[in-house]
Design a protein around this motif. Structure first.
Motif, PDB file in Angstrom:
ATOM      1  N   GLU A 114      -8.903  -8.273  53.720  1.00 24.99           N
ATOM      2  CA  GLU A 114      -9.974  -7.669  52.939  1.00 24.99           C
ATOM      3  C   GLU A 114     -10.000  -8.227  51.518  1.00 24.99           C
ATOM      4  O   GLU A 114     -11.066  -8.370  50.919  1.00 24.99           O
ATOM      5  N   LYS A 115      -8.815  -8.555  50.979  1.00 22.82           N
ATOM      6  CA  LYS A 115      -8.749  -9.174  49.654  1.00 22.82           C
ATOM      7  C   LYS A 115      -9.439 -10.537  49.660  1.00 22.82           C
ATOM      8  O   LYS A 115     -10.164 -10.886  48.725  1.00 22.82           O
ATOM      9  N   ILE A 116      -9.192 -11.295  50.732  1.00 21.12           N
ATOM     10  CA  ILE A 116      -9.829 -12.613  50.855  1.00 21.12           C
ATOM     11  C   ILE A 116     -11.344 -12.456  50.973  1.00 21.12           C
ATOM     12  O   ILE A 116     -12.120 -13.177  50.332  1.00 21.12           O
ATOM     13  N   GLN A 117     -11.772 -11.489  51.797  1.00 20.39           N
ATOM     14  CA  GLN A 117     -13.206 -11.266  51.993  1.00 20.39           C
ATOM     15  C   GLN A 117     -13.867 -10.784  50.703  1.00 20.39           C
ATOM     16  O   GLN A 117     -15.003 -11.173  50.392  1.00 20.39           O
ATOM     17  N   ASP A 118     -13.170  -9.915  49.940  1.00 22.64           N
ATOM     18  CA  ASP A 118     -13.706  -9.439  48.659  1.00 22.64           C
ATOM     19  C   ASP A 118     -13.812 -10.584  47.651  1.00 22.64           C
ATOM     20  O   ASP A 118     -14.723 -10.618  46.824  1.00 22.64           O
ATOM     21  N   LYS A 119     -12.866 -11.516  47.749  1.00 20.66           N
ATOM     22  CA  LYS A 119     -12.840 -12.677  46.854  1.00 20.66           C
ATOM     23  C   LYS A 119     -14.115 -13.515  47.003  1.00 20.66           C
ATOM     24  O   LYS A 119     -14.630 -14.082  46.039  1.00 20.66           O
ATOM     25  N   TYR A 120     -14.618 -13.581  48.231  1.00 19.29           N
ATOM     26  CA  TYR A 120     -15.794 -14.398  48.507  1.00 19.29           C
ATOM     27  C   TYR A 120     -17.049 -13.541  48.739  1.00 19.29           C
ATOM     28  O   TYR A 120     -18.047 -14.028  49.259  1.00 19.29           O
ATOM     29  N   LYS A 121     -16.969 -12.273  48.373  1.00 20.10           N
ATOM     30  CA  LYS A 121     -18.104 -11.368  48.568  1.00 20.10           C
ATOM     31  C   LYS A 121     -19.314 -11.850  47.759  1.00 20.10           C
ATOM     32  O   LYS A 121     -19.210 -12.138  46.559  1.00 20.10           O
ATOM     33  N   GLY A 122     -20.441 -11.962  48.412  1.00 17.96           N
ATOM     34  CA  GLY A 122     -21.665 -12.410  47.745  1.00 17.96           C
ATOM     35  C   GLY A 122     -21.817 -13.910  47.694  1.00 17.96           C
ATOM     36  O   GLY A 122     -22.875 -14.414  47.296  1.00 17.96           O
ATOM     37  N   LYS A 123     -20.767 -14.637  48.109  1.00 16.62           N
ATOM     38  CA  LYS A 123     -20.839 -16.102  48.118  1.00 16.62           C
ATOM     39  C   LYS A 123     -21.176 -16.554  49.540  1.00 16.62           C
ATOM     40  O   LYS A 123     -20.304 -16.676  50.392  1.00 16.62           O
ATOM     41  N   ASN A 124     -22.431 -16.754  49.798  1.00 16.94           N
ATOM     42  CA  ASN A 124     -22.893 -17.071  51.150  1.00 16.94           C
ATOM     43  C   ASN A 124     -23.118 -18.558  51.395  1.00 16.94           C
ATOM     44  O   ASN A 124     -23.583 -18.941  52.473  1.00 16.94           O
ATOM     45  N   ASP A 125     -22.820 -19.395  50.383  1.00 18.33           N
ATOM     46  CA  ASP A 125     -23.000 -20.827  50.593  1.00 18.33           C
ATOM     47  C   ASP A 125     -21.954 -21.353  51.568  1.00 18.33           C
ATOM     48  O   ASP A 125     -20.879 -20.758  51.740  1.00 18.33           O
ATOM     49  N   GLN A 126     -22.276 -22.423  52.229  1.00 17.58           N
ATOM     50  CA  GLN A 126     -21.425 -22.970  53.286  1.00 17.58           C
ATOM     51  C   GLN A 126     -20.017 -23.309  52.794  1.00 17.58           C
ATOM     52  O   GLN A 126     -19.035 -23.034  53.478  1.00 17.58           O
ATOM     53  N   ALA A 127     -19.896 -23.865  51.601  1.00 17.59           N
ATOM     54  CA  ALA A 127     -18.583 -24.256  51.075  1.00 17.59           C
ATOM     55  C   ALA A 127     -17.675 -23.041  50.901  1.00 17.59           C
ATOM     56  O   ALA A 127     -16.493 -23.075  51.252  1.00 17.59           O
ATOM     57  N   SER A 128     -18.244 -21.961  50.358  1.00 17.02           N
ATOM     58  CA  SER A 128     -17.455 -20.742  50.146  1.00 17.02           C
ATOM     59  C   SER A 128     -17.032 -20.126  51.479  1.00 17.02           C
ATOM     60  O   SER A 128     -15.890 -19.674  51.639  1.00 17.02           O
ATOM     61  N   GLN A 129     -17.951 -20.110  52.442  1.00 25.96           N
ATOM     62  CA  GLN A 129     -17.643 -19.547  53.753  1.00 25.96           C
ATOM     63  C   GLN A 129     -16.553 -20.354  54.456  1.00 25.96           C
ATOM     64  O   GLN A 129     -15.682 -19.785  55.119  1.00 25.96           O
ATOM     65  N   LEU A 130     -16.598 -21.666  54.281  1.00 24.03           N
ATOM     66  CA  LEU A 130     -15.573 -22.525  54.895  1.00 24.03           C
ATOM     67  C   LEU A 130     -14.205 -22.280  54.253  1.00 24.03           C
ATOM     68  O   LEU A 130     -13.182 -22.248  54.945  1.00 24.03           O
ATOM     69  N   ARG A 131     -14.191 -22.114  52.922  1.00 22.40           N
ATOM     70  CA  ARG A 131     -12.933 -21.842  52.228  1.00 22.40           C
ATOM     71  C   ARG A 131     -12.363 -20.490  52.648  1.00 22.40           C
ATOM     72  O   ARG A 131     -11.151 -20.343  52.854  1.00 22.40           O
ATOM     73  N   MET A 132     -13.240 -19.489  52.808  1.00 18.72           N
ATOM     74  CA  MET A 132     -12.794 -18.167  53.250  1.00 18.72           C
ATOM     75  C   MET A 132     -12.206 -18.245  54.659  1.00 18.72           C
ATOM     76  O   MET A 132     -11.149 -17.674  54.941  1.00 18.72           O
TER      77      MET A 132
END
Length: 296
Positions: A114-132
């Motif tokens: 959940e910490k990882i998901q919160d870290k990328y919350k609102g970041k829907n670009d492909q690069a951010s999703q891949l990093r998550m």
């Protein structure tokens, strides 16, 4: 693949609906008065033939015949149901070990996820999703979690469904008694007639169902590093809905089904405790010893 909270909620609702459909589908064995349909009844004379249908031939009829065989040995159909339930659970135990171990590990790392998901919350670009996704995969790898093992439970569902169907279709069950209760009578109609013994049966079934659902969380709390996640808090209300739903089915189906549920719930509790102690906690202790030796 990482699921957002909205998708997870939809999946939870879908799972609940699937269980409801699974349970209500079994009522096709009964007529409008709650009696077993003659065309669905299984007796010692029932032929074990492919003509019965693939599912019945492979699973339902053999399980029902097993119940009847145990009935002949014990002299009581209830012991046939209990004995066959235990046997089926022993057969699927290897799958359940893998599934339970994976499930327990997944719940333990849920706060970190959940910490990882919160870290990328609102970041829907492909690069951010891949990093998550990469960070979550590293978390799985670090904790030795295989996503495939979580699907082991789904492999056991046809067997459990067949057991459920077989119990309902054994004809002799509807004219048998156990502990002074008519196994073919629905608890709701019995309670309406003033037969209060059925209330005790339903109360035991409901309590055992709640324990069977909660046992995972109870065992997780044995771990000093355990922290309740947001997802687990959200699941509490669904767990109560599940218990209420099972109690309703217990009231409206033959009393034998309540005994089947109680047996299954007791087995679930024992199995979960066994797996947690001998497969999860023991593995953690061995890992800690191994890590300690590496440091030295």
């Amino acid at each position: 693949m990482v699921l957002d909270e909205r998708t997870k909620k939809y999946l939870k609702i879908f799972a609940l609906l699937a269980i409801v459909l699974l349970l209500t589908g079994c009522t096709n064995n009964l007529d409008a008065h709650g009696k077993l349909k003659a065309s669905r009844a299984i007796t010692e004379a029932t032929k074990w033939s492919p003509k019965a249908g693939f599912f019945d031939f492979i699973l339902v009829i053999p399980i029902a015949k097993g119940i009847l065989w145990l009935n002949g040995l014990t002299g009581n159909i209830l012991w046939g149901v209990i004995g066959m339930t235990i046997l089926i659970n022993l057969i699927i135990l290897p799958f359940m070990i893998k599934s339970t171990v994976s499930s327990q590990k997944m719940q333990m790392i849920q706060p970190e996820m959940e910490k990882i998901q919160d870290k990328y919350k609102g970041k829907n670009d492909q690069a951010s999703q891949l990093r998550m996704s990469a960070e979550i995969q590293d978390l799985y790898k670090k904790n030795n979690i295989s996503m495939l093992s979580s699907f082991a439970t789904f492999l056991t569902l046809p067997i459990m469904f067949a057991m459920w169907s077989a119990v309902q279709r054994v004809e002799i069950l509807y004219t048998s008694t156990a502990f002074g209760l008519n196994l073919g009578k629905t608890p709701m109609s019995a309670i309406a007639s003033g037969l209060w013994g059925y209330i005790i049966l339903i109360a035991i079934m409901g309590f055992s169902q709640w324990i069977a659902i909660e046992i995972n969380n109870i065992m997780l709390k044995r771990n000093p590093n355990y922290k309740e996640s947001k997802q687990q808090k959200q699941m509490k209300s669904m767990n109560w809905i599940m218990v209420a739903m099972i109690v309703y089915f217990g009231l409206t189906m033959p009393a034998a089904m309540s005994f089947y549920w109680i047996t299954t719930n007791v087995i679930t509790v024992i199995r979960t405790i066994f797996i947690q102690i001998y497969f999860v906690e023991k593995a953690d202790e061995e890992k800690k010893k191994k890590d300690a030796n590496v440091i030295r």
